[in-house]
Structure formats: C-alpha cells, structure tokens
Design an enzyme around this catalytic site. Structure first.
Site, PDB file in Angstrom:
ATOM      1  N   ARG A  76      -2.142  -0.809   5.536  1.00  0.00           N
ATOM      2  CA  ARG A  76      -3.389  -1.302   4.938  1.00  0.00           C
ATOM      3  C   ARG A  76      -3.146  -2.662   4.267  1.00  0.00           C
ATOM      4  NH1 ARG A  76      -4.959   3.716   1.199  1.00  0.00           N
ATOM      5  NH2 ARG A  76      -2.773   4.189   1.511  1.00  0.00           N
ATOM      6  N   CYS A 130       0.863  -1.182   0.000  1.00  0.00           N
ATOM      7  CA  CYS A 130       0.000   0.000   0.000  1.00  0.00           C
ATOM      8  C   CYS A 130       0.894   1.226   0.000  1.00  0.00           C
ATOM      9  CB  CYS A 130      -0.957  -0.030   1.178  1.00  0.00           C
ATOM     10  SG  CYS A 130      -0.171  -0.078   2.784  1.00  0.00           S
TER      11      CYS A 130
END
Lengths: 281, 326
Positions: free
Chosen positions: A244, A239
């Site tokens: 994430r 990410c």
C-alpha cells in the site's frame, strides 16, 4: 488549478481507449484479485501476479533482477517500451509494480488514472478474455536504483535523528495500535503501534470515489498542510507489507514532486517484530 | 396448476402471486396487547426466502428482453447465455434454483467472508461459485469486489452471461409491486395499517411502499435496521447502503434501529414462543414492530419474515449462549 509535478506518469481512460494499439507500448494488469484478469481485461493487456511473480518466493525480498528480466521477457516487454499499468483497488498493486519496475530502472511507465474500476464504470470501454499473442523479448535490467527503497538502518536513522518524514499509510486502527493487522491477514507482527514520529495518512486518502487521484491542490492539503509532511525533508512511506505504501510513494514522488521519497518495503511486518525498536501508540 | 389442490406441473408455478400468496400468520403471544401483527412467512416460497420474488422478476425481465438462453453470437456460433450475479445469500440461491429449472447456467460471485455452508448451497443448486478475497481496505463509493468481478464477466463474456444486478435493477422493487403488495392488500382485505421490513437491497421496502401507499397513503412503511457493526446476514444499516441504488428515504416513514443482538434473541423467542422458525432478520423486524407497538397501537401490521432459521444454526449458536453444544 495547478498541475501534478509529473503529469506524464498518468494516462486517462479516454486516452487509453483511443491508444490501445500504440506500437512500443505494453498494457499490464496487476490486481489484488488475479481472477479479475481472467474474467476480462483491457484489450491487449498482459497480467502480472503480485503474490507469485513480484516477490521472491524463498527469502523475504522483492523479486530479483533475474526474475524481473524473465517476467518482462515472457510478457514481451522491451526496455524501450512504455508500460501502462492498471489494477483494482485504485491501482494499489499497479503502484507497487510501478515502484518495483522503477527500482529496476525501467524508464517509461504510466498508470491508468482511476484504474480498473473507472474503466469498468464507463460502459463503452471494452473488456476481453482473449490473452494477447505475445512475442517474447530479451529484457535486460539496466540498473538497480536502491535510492527508491528504504531499508531498516535508514528507517532507524530517521527515527533517531528525526531526519525524515515517516508516513504511515495503514488504517487508523493499525496506526493507533488497536489492531496489529486487518482481520484475516496472515502477515502480522508481534507488536502493534507505529514508528515514532510517523504521520498517519491512510493510502486511500489520495484517491477520489471514482478511483482517480485527487487534484494536486487536494493532495498538497492532505500531505503538507494537514499531515505536516515537510517538503524539504527526505520521506519514507510504510504500511504493513510494503505494498500500500508504494501507492503513497507514487503520489509523493511523482504527483507532488518530492525529491527524495523511499518505500520501506519491510514495513510493519519487519519493524513490529524487532527486539528493542521504539514504538509509539 | 391448481392452487386449491396444490398440484403443479413445474416448480416455478409455486412462486408467489396474488392468487398464491405466501401465508400470513398472526403473532399471538409476543405481539403487545392492543396490536395485531401478522408475520408474512416468506420462507414458504419454493426456494426458501423473499428473494424468490426478486430473482423471478429479474429473470422474467431478462427473458422478455431475449437476454437468456440459446442465441447466435456475432461469430455465428450458438451459445447459451446464463446468469452472473454478485450474491452471498438468498438471492443467489433463488437465482440458481430458477436458472436450474429453466436450464440456464449460473455463476455466483461470493465474498470470502460468507460462511462455507452458503457457498456449498449455491453449488448444490448448480451454480459455479467464484470466491473473491475480502477487501483489505475497502474504498468508499467504489464497487465492492464481487460486483466488479460480476460486471467484468458480464462485459467481457456477454455471449455467456447476463447480470441481473439486484442492487440497481428496478425489477427488484417491481417484484413487490406486482406480488407482495397486492398479496398483502388482499390478505388484509385492505385493512393493512403498518408494514415492517428490513433493508438489504431495499427492493422490498421501496416496492411495497410504492404499491401500498397508492392504495392508501395512510399506510406506514417502517424499515427496521440493525445497529452499526452488525453481522446479521443479508441486512444493511443505512450507513452501508452505498451499494444499493434502490434506497429511497422518501418511501419510508421511519427507520427503527435495533441493537443487532436482538435479531438473534428475538428470532429464538419467535421459534420457542410462537413456533415460527424465523431467521435473524425476521427477529429484527419483529423486534422493530414490537417497539413501535409500545409507542402506538398497530391495528393491522404486517412484518415481512424474509427467511427461516434453518440456514443460521451456527450463526445463532455464536450469539445465544444456551445454544452452544459441547
């Protein structure tokens, strides 16, 4: 309906409500906004701060083995304990902690399916402000599993050899290069775009509106049928700063059962700053 | 309390009601020929906006249920229960001022993106302010961060906090059934034909529609919304109404969408042409009424002007080039 590959890594809010005081268990909140824990948390839960505790505060790296030992000892966790993680934003940072603690070899870790939002949405679920009385422990990291982590050479090898699935979990605008980072974010890169060959599957695609993970069939449809992730190949998720993507790492490795999944924690803030690295838009 | 001499014992006596309505002023120059449009000047309520009504209704309801003020908790100790509410603007200010007048503590949960002045205003009115980081990747359907933190306080510290929850509380619409609706009916002597409102929590639109359509089903309630991607404070485009449980499309005759930049330029027009120091949401609502009047005449229209321009000087300066000062 088919099962998750490892259904035992999830607990439901019903289960947790009935098992808050199990011996050999430590509930840990890890939310994007640390104020949430102070305002109210699941009874018995301790807190971890993703920003100040789970990252090396000097060089850019995950928290060291010694830091993890100190943190878990301070929170009274024993190596034989089951750690139950939960947090806001559909367990985004709970999944990061899951990944990190797996890198450091903790055996029994589970995630509260639906996270803090689902617990809060269920009106009978208790929240308290009292911090639990914790007896500190002497936690020892048993080993470091580097196979869960992708570093730059492995990423570049995957780009050149097309040998691995690359899954970009950022927003579509970050993937397409329209923006380098979401507005207001400090951590950014010199260039916008994505790693060549990467498939775009924003991390939140894996969760339902109530914060729970989607069904195995829905997840298979999203990652394998629609995005074209090849089940037999190694997979690298990335990410912007590598957090994430640990959510997607969790989904691919534990819920869908892919054998070789790595989280590239350098992510776009490393890759997008490299001189000469190939970029697609 | 004496409305004739406007002499009062308590600031809360100034809150609007059928006997003490917010003024309605005819828009003389900017209203299209053949249409009559009144602006209902909600900024003349004691705490400066239409939200005085909502805040007061919600607090009255909590008081009636015995949920505010001094109480003895299960541990035998006496606590003062106050308010916690996710809010970035007018509702927070109205709640904080009414809480101050009543002697209740108030905690406002505010998103980081809200301008500094608004956060400071809440502190000035006596609220504790918690700032919540803006969602990096907001998820559809889930509570926004501010709502989640407020709900957490209300559950974990229920001895200290009650949460009015303007997004779900029917008192929000009830305020307009009890006050704004009857005021308009009386002020227009039953002649009101069209009402123009903006959408935020949707309490104004829902409450007014319920009251006025019962009086006369022919009355039209028109909602004016900014185009998507807008930055008009306090308003929502219908695509953003997930947070509000008060939105009922059946109560609205039509949704008029207006380019959001016109919220600012029309507010300036109202200021400069009518001497009405209207804020951007009032600019948007009037622009909607003006568009509607171009299609069919409005015999007796009422546009709800939610607040004045005073809080928005820097917002307007960003949108209107001739306001920039070197």
């Amino acid at each position: 309906m088919s099962q998750y590959a490892n259904p035992d890594v999830l607990v439901s809010t019903d289960w947790l409500a009935a098992n808050l005081n199990n011996p050999g268990q430590r509930i840990v909140e890890i939310s994007v906004d640390p104020k949430l824990y102070e305002a109210g948390h699941i009874p018995g839960a301790v807190n971890l701060n993703w920003n100040t505790e789970l990252q090396d505060q000097l060089r850019r790296d995950i928290a060291s083995k010694e830091t993890i030992e100190h943190l878990l000892s301070d929170r009274g966790v024993k190596s034989t304990d089951t750690i139950i993680l939960y947090g806001d934003h559909s367990n985004w940072f709970a999944a990061y902690a899951f990944w990190l603690l797996k890198v450091y070899g903790h055996q029994n870790i589970k995630i509260l399916n639906g996270g803090r939002a689902k617990w809060l949405a269920e009106e009978s679920r208790p929240l308290v402000t009292d911090k639990p009385a914790v007896t500190t422990s002497t936690y020892k990291v048993s080993g470091v599993d580097e196979s869960l982590r992708a570093k730059l050479p492995e990423v570049l090898a995957a780009v050149h050899g097309r040998s691995a699935n690359l899954v970009d979990v950022r927003s579509p605008d970050e993937f397409s290069g329209k923006i380098i980072a979401p507005p207001g974010m400090n951590e950014t890169a010199q260039r916008a775009g994505h790693i060549p060959g990467a498939k775009s599957v924003p991390w939140s695609t894996a969760v339902k509106e109530n914060g729970e993970f989607k069904s195995p069939d829905e997840l298979r449809e999203i990652y394998f049928s629609r995005a074209g992730v090849v089940e037999t190949k190694p997979t690298i998720a990335y990410c912007r700063i590598g957090e994430r993507s640990s959510h997607t790492w969790f989904v691919l490795k534990y819920l869908l059962g892919l054998k070789d999944v790595r989280n590239y924690d350098g992510s776009w803030t490393e890759y997008g700053n490299l001189i000469g690295a190939p970029i697609e838009r | 309390m004496n409305h004739a001499t406007r002499t009062y014992d308590d600031i809360l006596e100034l809150l609007p009601s059928e006997e003490n309505p917010s003024p309605m002023v005819r828009i003389r120059r900017l209203a299209p020929l053949g249409s009559v449009i009144f602006a209902k000047l909600e900024w003349l309520n004691p705490f400066g906006s239409v939200k005085d009504r909502t805040a007061w209704e919600m607090i009255r309801q909590l008081e009636a249920a015995g949920k505010l003020g001094s109480h003895t908790a299960a541990d035998g100790q006496t606590h003062t229960r106050g308010l916690v509410e996710p809010t970035s603007g007018n509702t927070g200010l109205s709640l904080a001022a009414i809480a101050a007048a009543r002697g209740y503590p108030m905690r406002a949960i505010v998103p980081a993106k809200v301008p500094r002045d608004k956060k400071v205003l809440l502190r000035i009115a006596g609220a504790e302010v918690d700032v919540v980081p803006d969602a990096l990747c907001p998820l559809p359907g889930q509570d926004e961060g501010t709502i989640a933190l407020a709900k957490t306080y209300a559950r974990a510290s229920s001895h200290k906090y009650a949460m009015p929850n303007q997004y779900e509380n029917q008192a929000n619409a009830q305020a307009h059934i009890r006050t704004t609706g009857p005021e308009i009916w009386r002020q227009t002597q039953g002649n009101v034909s069209h009402v123009f409102v903006s959408l935020g929590t949707c309490g104004t639109a829902s409450g007014l529609s319920k009251f006025l359509k019962e009086k006369n089903p022919a009355i039209k309630v028109l909602a004016v919304q900014p185009s998507p991607g807008h930055d008009v404070p306090g308003l929502r485009n219908t695509s953003e109404l997930g947070a509000s449980k008060l939105f009922d499309p059946a109560l609205i005759d039509e949704i008029i969408e207006i380019d959001y930049e016109l919220a600012y330029s029309t507010a300036i027009e109202l200021c400069r042409t009518e001497g009405m120091l209207a804020g951007p949401s009032s600019g948007l609502v009037f622009e909607g009424a003006r568009r509607f009047a171009a299609r069919e005449p409005i015999p007796c229209g009422v546009a709800i002007f939610a607040d004045s321009v005073f809080k928005y000087a820097s917002t307007l300066a960003r949108h209107i080039p001739d306001l920039a000062i070197e």
